[in-house]
Design an enzyme around this catalytic site. Structure first.
Site, short mmCIF file in Angstrom:
data_model
loop_
_atom_site.label_atom_id
_atom_site.label_comp_id
_atom_site.label_asym_id
_atom_site.label_seq_id
_atom_site.Cartn_x
_atom_site.Cartn_y
_atom_site.Cartn_z
N ASP A 63 0.82 -1.22 0.00
CA ASP A 63 0.00 0.00 0.00
C ASP A 63 0.85 1.27 0.00
O ASP A 63 0.34 2.37 -0.20
CB ASP A 63 -0.94 -0.01 1.21
CG ASP A 63 -2.38 0.23 0.80
OD1 ASP A 63 -2.66 0.15 -0.41
OD2 ASP A 63 -3.21 0.50 1.67
N HIS A 100 -9.11 9.97 -1.62
CA HIS A 100 -9.63 8.68 -1.14
C HIS A 100 -10.25 8.96 0.23
O HIS A 100 -9.55 9.11 1.23
CB HIS A 100 -8.48 7.67 -1.04
CG HIS A 100 -8.89 6.35 -0.46
ND1 HIS A 100 -8.95 5.19 -1.21
CD2 HIS A 100 -9.26 6.00 0.79
CE1 HIS A 100 -9.35 4.19 -0.45
NE2 HIS A 100 -9.53 4.66 0.77
N ASN A 145 -13.25 5.53 5.76
CA ASN A 145 -13.01 5.60 7.20
C ASN A 145 -11.61 6.14 7.47
O ASN A 145 -11.41 7.00 8.32
CB ASN A 145 -13.16 4.20 7.77
CG ASN A 145 -13.98 4.23 9.02
OD1 ASN A 145 -14.05 5.26 9.70
ND2 ASN A 145 -14.60 3.12 9.32
N ASP A 163 -19.66 7.65 11.16
CA ASP A 163 -20.27 7.28 9.88
C ASP A 163 -20.90 8.52 9.24
O ASP A 163 -21.75 9.18 9.86
CB ASP A 163 -21.33 6.19 10.12
CG ASP A 163 -21.80 5.58 8.81
OD1 ASP A 163 -22.09 6.34 7.86
OD2 ASP A 163 -21.89 4.34 8.74
N PHE A 164 -20.49 8.78 8.01
CA PHE A 164 -20.94 10.00 7.35
C PHE A 164 -22.45 10.01 7.05
O PHE A 164 -23.03 11.07 6.84
CB PHE A 164 -20.12 10.26 6.08
CG PHE A 164 -18.80 10.90 6.38
CD1 PHE A 164 -17.78 10.15 6.95
CD2 PHE A 164 -18.58 12.25 6.14
CE1 PHE A 164 -16.55 10.74 7.26
CE2 PHE A 164 -17.37 12.85 6.44
CZ PHE A 164 -16.35 12.10 7.01
N ARG A 165 -23.07 8.82 7.04
CA ARG A 165 -24.53 8.81 6.87
C ARG A 165 -25.20 9.48 8.05
O ARG A 165 -26.12 10.29 7.90
CB ARG A 165 -25.03 7.37 6.71
CG ARG A 165 -24.74 6.81 5.33
CD ARG A 165 -24.85 5.32 5.29
NE ARG A 165 -23.67 4.72 5.91
CZ ARG A 165 -23.21 3.52 5.63
NH1 ARG A 165 -23.82 2.76 4.76
NH2 ARG A 165 -22.13 3.06 6.22
N GLY A 192 -15.58 4.96 0.40
CA GLY A 192 -16.93 5.00 0.99
C GLY A 192 -17.59 6.37 0.99
O GLY A 192 -18.72 6.52 0.52
N GLY A 248 -16.19 9.34 -0.41
CA GLY A 248 -15.96 10.00 -1.69
C GLY A 248 -16.92 9.54 -2.78
O GLY A 248 -17.34 10.32 -3.63
P1 AMP Z 1 -14.47 2.81 3.40
O1 AMP Z 1 -13.47 2.94 4.51
O2 AMP Z 1 -13.96 3.27 2.08
O3 AMP Z 1 -15.13 1.46 3.35
O4 AMP Z 1 -15.65 3.85 3.76
C1 AMP Z 1 -16.50 3.62 4.86
C2 AMP Z 1 -17.27 4.89 5.16
O5 AMP Z 1 -18.03 5.29 4.02
C3 AMP Z 1 -18.33 4.68 6.24
O6 AMP Z 1 -17.80 4.92 7.51
C4 AMP Z 1 -19.36 5.71 5.91
O7 AMP Z 1 -19.12 6.86 6.69
C5 AMP Z 1 -19.14 6.07 4.45
N1 AMP Z 1 -20.32 5.77 3.66
C6 AMP Z 1 -20.73 4.59 3.17
N2 AMP Z 1 -21.90 4.71 2.50
C7 AMP Z 1 -22.25 6.01 2.59
C8 AMP Z 1 -23.37 6.79 2.12
N3 AMP Z 1 -24.34 6.22 1.43
N4 AMP Z 1 -23.39 8.11 2.41
C9 AMP Z 1 -22.40 8.69 3.13
N5 AMP Z 1 -21.32 8.01 3.59
C10 AMP Z 1 -21.26 6.69 3.34
#
Ligand code: AMP
Length: 310
Positions: free
Chosen positions: A61, A121, A124, A197-199, A245, A247
């Site tokens: 990575d 990117h 989380n 969590d951005f949701r 997630g 982005g």
């Molecule tokens: P990753 O580390 O790339 O798997 O991203 C995970 C993060 O993506 C989660 O903690 C969420 O905050 C965010 N995420 C996933 N789905 C959504 C969504 N529909 N709207 C906003 N944020 C999201």
């Protein structure tokens, strides 16, 4: 079989077929990624035992970022710490930054080597990279994945003197402070523990929750500042990509970031910005700098590297 290995130090600037020497070299990087590399080694060793004779490839990575020039990877510390301990910027999420920057050029039908691209990117863990003519020239994560952007639970950049200040005020050890910076900070800490969590943060933002609004705005502002820094590092930028997630799935974050980018001639097509799950240009046709969403695919990138090497 392809394995993602988090830290390849300065030894690995590209993927390699795994043999005993490579395993030793990965182990030598354990100090630099104590949470990740030992776990990666357990996985590799288990697979070698189960599937003797199957070629195995390590994809690092950190590898994509090994092209950074010295001025981008050195810290303003006594140089002896670099020479003794290899303390420098390494950067992470390289597999994703590499995949997304390449894929964006492919979608646009433009030679990869002709573009100045900034990849955001945002998951989380979150990092930004500057990719000039197909080579990474800077990235926001450092010796460890704690530096740079504000993340789900990680602080990103802070004044390093805060560590000593907090240790005294809260009577905490260095280890305890590091737990705060890694696990209790970021948008989780900023939102007063509402969520990482951005949701949830987006819901809070629309509800008018002052902490959620602060977390969303501070997160987005930091991303915009890094974009500005990397436009300067590359003396311009043709293309900005959002991935991972947040982005890929949070149009609000992309909007808040792009509101700062008027000086780059960025204008966003809100209908395109509301779409999900596809490689898509979200800037308007007259936008001076293109903005895209490219869903990352680290598994595919690892599989391709593995096929290429074996
Ligand atoms: P990753 O580390 O790339 O798997 O991203 C995970 C993060 O993506 C989660 O903690 C969420 O905050 C965010 N995420 C996933 N789905 C959504 C969504 N529909 N709207 C906003 N944020 C999201």
């Amino acid at each position: 079989m392809g394995h993602l290995v988090v830290h390849g130090g300065e030894k690995f600037a590209e993927s390699v077929i795994i043999d005993d020497q490579v395993l030793e070299a990965i182990e030598a990087c354990n100090d630099l990624a104590p949470l990740h590399n030992p776990a990666n080694l357990i996985g590799i060793n288990a697979c070698r035992k189960l599937m003797p004779g199957t070629p195995m490839v390590a994809v690092f990575d950190t590898a994509f970022h090994q092209t950074m020039p010295q001025e981008a990877y050195m810290y303003g510390l006594p140089v002896e710490y670099y020479e003794k301990y290899k303390i420098r910027r390494y950067g992470f999420h390289g597999t994703s930054h590499s995949y997304v920057s390449r894929r964006a050029a492919e979608v646009l039908g433009v030679p990869y080597e002709s573009l100045k691209t900034i990849v955001c990117h945002l998951g989380n863990g979150a990092s930004v990279s500057a990719v000039k003519n197909g080579k990474c020239v800077d990235t926001s994560m450092g010796l460890t994945p704690l530096e740079g952007l504000i993340m789900g639970t990680r602080s990103g950049d802070i004044d390093p003197a805060i560590i000593e200040f907090l240790a005294h005020k809260e009577n905490k050890s260095i280890d305890e402070i590091m737990t705060v910076l890694n696990k209790k900070s970021g948008v989780l800490g900023l939102s007063n523990n509402l969520s990482s969590d951005f949701r949830d943060l987006e819901d809070g933002y629309h509800r008018g929750d002052a902490y959620a609004i602060c977390a969303m705005k501070t997160f987005s502002y930091r991303v915009a500042k890094y974009i500005g820094a990397y436009a300067a590092a590359m003396n311009g930028v043709d293309l900005i990509c959002f991935t991972a997630g947040v982005g890929e799935n949070a149009p609000l974050v992309r909007t808040l970031v792009c509101e700062y980018l008027g000086y780059l001639g960025v204008t966003i097509d809100q209908e395109a910005n509301s779409k999900r799950g596809e490689d898509i240009v979200i800037s308007t046709p007259d936008s001076r700098t293109k903005v895209m969403v490219i869903p990352t695919n680290e598994e595919l990138a690892i599989a391709r590297e593995t096929v290429r090497l074996v």
